[in-house]
Scaffold this motif. Structure first.
Motif, PDB file in Angstrom:
ATOM      1  N   LEU A 159       8.963  -4.261  14.289  1.00 62.56           N
ATOM      2  CA  LEU A 159       7.551  -4.718  14.813  1.00 62.56           C
ATOM      3  C   LEU A 159       6.474  -4.098  13.729  1.00 62.56           C
ATOM      4  CD1 LEU A 159       5.624  -5.664  17.100  1.00 62.56           C
ATOM      5  CD2 LEU A 159       6.262  -3.470  18.575  1.00 62.56           C
ATOM      6  N   ILE A 160       6.762  -3.034  13.408  1.00 59.93           N
ATOM      7  CA  ILE A 160       6.063  -2.278  12.380  1.00 59.93           C
ATOM      8  C   ILE A 160       5.843  -3.091  11.152  1.00 59.93           C
ATOM      9  CG2 ILE A 160       5.485  -0.215  10.888  1.00 59.93           C
ATOM     10  CD1 ILE A 160       6.575   1.478  13.128  1.00 59.93           C
ATOM     11  N   ASN A 161       7.050  -3.719  10.721  1.00 52.69           N
ATOM     12  CA  ASN A 161       6.948  -4.437   9.683  1.00 52.69           C
ATOM     13  C   ASN A 161       6.002  -5.805   9.563  1.00 52.69           C
ATOM     14  OD1 ASN A 161       8.269  -4.782   6.625  1.00 52.69           O
ATOM     15  ND2 ASN A 161       8.970  -6.578   7.717  1.00 52.69           N
ATOM     16  N   MET A 166       0.925  -8.592   7.982  1.00 49.82           N
ATOM     17  CA  MET A 166      -0.299  -9.087   8.238  1.00 49.82           C
ATOM     18  C   MET A 166      -1.377  -8.450   7.571  1.00 49.82           C
ATOM     19  SD  MET A 166      -0.100 -10.077  12.354  1.00 49.82           S
ATOM     20  CE  MET A 166       1.362 -10.809  13.233  1.00 49.82           C
ATOM     21  N   ILE A 167      -1.028  -6.949   7.566  1.00 48.75           N
ATOM     22  CA  ILE A 167      -2.068  -6.298   6.568  1.00 48.75           C
ATOM     23  C   ILE A 167      -2.149  -6.622   5.219  1.00 48.75           C
ATOM     24  CG2 ILE A 167      -2.604  -3.898   5.831  1.00 48.75           C
ATOM     25  CD1 ILE A 167      -1.378  -2.826   8.633  1.00 48.75           C
ATOM     26  N   ALA A 168      -0.808  -6.840   4.576  1.00 48.04           N
ATOM     27  CA  ALA A 168      -0.661  -6.929   3.213  1.00 48.04           C
ATOM     28  C   ALA A 168      -1.347  -8.546   3.118  1.00 48.04           C
ATOM     29  CB  ALA A 168       0.872  -7.194   2.770  1.00 48.04           C
ATOM     30  N   ASP A 169      -1.093  -9.342   4.036  1.00 50.23           N
ATOM     31  CA  ASP A 169      -1.733 -10.958   3.893  1.00 50.23           C
ATOM     32  C   ASP A 169      -3.364 -10.723   3.717  1.00 50.23           C
ATOM     33  OD1 ASP A 169       0.481 -12.192   3.897  1.00 50.23           O
ATOM     34  OD2 ASP A 169       0.635 -12.660   6.006  1.00 50.23           O
ATOM     35  N   VAL A 170      -3.990  -9.758   4.317  1.00 54.48           N
ATOM     36  CA  VAL A 170      -5.252  -9.566   4.363  1.00 54.48           C
ATOM     37  C   VAL A 170      -5.908  -8.882   3.085  1.00 54.48           C
ATOM     38  CG1 VAL A 170      -7.447  -8.377   5.241  1.00 54.48           C
ATOM     39  CG2 VAL A 170      -5.695  -9.651   6.917  1.00 54.48           C
ATOM     40  N   LYS A 171      -5.004  -7.874   2.554  1.00 59.45           N
ATOM     41  CA  LYS A 171      -5.524  -7.269   1.352  1.00 59.45           C
ATOM     42  C   LYS A 171      -4.147  -6.906   0.601  1.00 59.45           C
ATOM     43  CE  LYS A 171      -8.533  -3.630  -0.460  1.00 59.45           C
ATOM     44  NZ  LYS A 171      -9.708  -2.712   0.145  1.00 59.45           N
ATOM     45  N   PRO A 172      -3.635  -7.721  -0.182  1.00 59.07           N
ATOM     46  CA  PRO A 172      -2.481  -7.658  -0.821  1.00 59.07           C
ATOM     47  C   PRO A 172      -2.321  -6.582  -1.914  1.00 59.07           C
ATOM     48  CG  PRO A 172      -3.116 -10.022  -0.968  1.00 59.07           C
ATOM     49  CD  PRO A 172      -4.146  -9.053  -0.589  1.00 59.07           C
ATOM     50  N   ASN A 173      -3.335  -5.875  -2.485  1.00 60.05           N
ATOM     51  CA  ASN A 173      -3.374  -4.715  -3.353  1.00 60.05           C
ATOM     52  C   ASN A 173      -3.704  -3.466  -2.519  1.00 60.05           C
ATOM     53  OD1 ASN A 173      -5.887  -5.130  -2.619  1.00 60.05           O
ATOM     54  ND2 ASN A 173      -6.956  -4.763  -4.706  1.00 60.05           N
ATOM     55  N   TYR A 174      -3.421  -3.417  -1.134  1.00 58.99           N
ATOM     56  CA  TYR A 174      -3.506  -2.207  -0.265  1.00 58.99           C
ATOM     57  C   TYR A 174      -2.242  -1.384  -0.517  1.00 58.99           C
ATOM     58  CZ  TYR A 174      -4.496   0.953   3.349  1.00 58.99           C
ATOM     59  OH  TYR A 174      -4.675   2.130   4.214  1.00 58.99           O
ATOM     60  N   LYS A 175      -2.479  -0.247  -0.879  1.00 58.08           N
ATOM     61  CA  LYS A 175      -1.209   0.598  -1.155  1.00 58.08           C
ATOM     62  C   LYS A 175      -0.434   0.958   0.253  1.00 58.08           C
ATOM     63  CE  LYS A 175      -2.436   1.767  -6.046  1.00 58.08           C
ATOM     64  NZ  LYS A 175      -2.689   2.755  -6.899  1.00 58.08           N
ATOM     65  N   ALA A 177       0.037  -0.317   3.457  1.00 50.65           N
ATOM     66  CA  ALA A 177       0.082  -1.125   4.536  1.00 50.65           C
ATOM     67  C   ALA A 177       1.269  -0.767   5.441  1.00 50.65           C
ATOM     68  CB  ALA A 177       0.558  -2.533   3.896  1.00 50.65           C
ATOM     69  N   MET A 178       2.256  -0.183   5.129  1.00 52.66           N
ATOM     70  CA  MET A 178       3.120   0.146   6.077  1.00 52.66           C
ATOM     71  C   MET A 178       2.696   1.299   6.761  1.00 52.66           C
ATOM     72  SD  MET A 178       6.127  -0.804   7.293  1.00 52.66           S
ATOM     73  CE  MET A 178       7.122  -1.638   5.909  1.00 52.66           C
ATOM     74  N   SER A 179       2.079   2.357   6.263  1.00 53.37           N
ATOM     75  CA  SER A 179       1.439   3.687   6.657  1.00 53.37           C
ATOM     76  C   SER A 179       0.547   3.065   7.803  1.00 53.37           C
ATOM     77  CB  SER A 179       0.928   4.580   5.856  1.00 53.37           C
ATOM     78  OG  SER A 179       2.099   5.016   4.914  1.00 53.37           O
ATOM     79  N   LEU A 180      -0.459   2.182   7.304  1.00 49.37           N
ATOM     80  CA  LEU A 180      -1.289   1.792   8.410  1.00 49.37           C
ATOM     81  C   LEU A 180      -0.647   1.213   9.600  1.00 49.37           C
ATOM     82  CD1 LEU A 180      -4.369   1.427   8.964  1.00 49.37           C
ATOM     83  CD2 LEU A 180      -4.321  -0.610   7.641  1.00 49.37           C
TER      84      LEU A 180
END
Length: 223
Positions: A159-161, A166-175, A177-180
């Motif tokens: 579920l977290i993955n 979805m977070i990475a799809d919005v901002k691929p360079n955000y480091k 994403a999993m923590s958020l």
């Protein structure tokens, strides 16, 4: 899609139970009544003896399904995460805009849960209250690493993955994403807990919900 959900069986890792409670009326009564009882008296006070009295069955019959109350809590937690995953998939699958899809996903995983009539023997509202108040006890143990290797938390992690994708799809360079993603899922529960028990240390009250907070947090973080 709602009709599809009603036809689906919530799958829980088989190593958690001895006998699948979904395969018998007694098993379903064990699950139904354990949710009611844990919500009433708390997990610490909950015992199989008390559960047996509630369902009118021998304590030994419950041990045919679960070897311990810890395994029962793992089962209830896994069932909830799987159910929530279905909600997430159903409510976001048709949203093509990535930003709107993520905002909707945050709503799904942080909102207060209403009862779902598709599963008559499980009161999702009461189960949600157990997740808010008790779910951390399923992994805050000395055996957490062993339990993790056995796959007991695979649905929770899946579920977290989904959220981090979805977070990475919005901002691929955000480091982070999993923590958020894990912060959104666990933090939503924590804010609901604070609102109920320690309202003086949260702003999620008086019309401001954990969903409002985490949607704003995600928007501000990724924009």
């Amino acid at each position: 899609m709602k009709d599809l959900l009603s036809a689906l069986k919530i799958s829980v890792p088989s190593k958690i139970y001895i006998k699948d409670p979904e395969t018998s009326e007694l098993g379903k009564r064990i699950i139904e009544s354990s949710i009611i009882l844990i919500n009433e008296i708390g997990f610490e006070s909950f015992t199989f003896k008390k559960l047996g009295l509630k369902i009118g069955s021998n304590e030994s019959s419950i041990y045919r399904y679960f070897e311990s109350k810890h395994k029962l809590l793992l089962y209830l937690s896994s069932w909830y995460w799987a159910w929530l995953e279905y909600q997430l998939v159903i409510e976001t699958f048709s949203i093509s805009d990535k930003d709107k899809k993520l905002i909707k996903a945050v709503e799904v995983v942080t909102r207060t849960v209403e009862e779902d009539s598709n599963f008559s023997h499980i009161n999702e509202t009461l189960l949600y209250r157990i997740i808010v108040n008790e779910s951390s006890k399923s992994f805050l143990t000395k055996k957490v690493d062993k339990d993790n290797k056995e796959g007991y938390f695979e649905i929770y992690k899946r579920l977290i993955n989904r959220l981090q994708v979805m977070i990475a799809d919005v901002k691929p360079n955000y480091k982070f994403a999993m923590s958020l993603a894990s912060t959104i899922l666990e933090g939503g529960l924590h804010q609901h807990f604070l609102n109920e028990h320690f309202p003086s240390i949260t702003n999620c009250k008086a019309g401001q919900t954990p969903t409002d907070f985490y949607q704003q947090l995600v928007y501000k973080t990724l924009n």
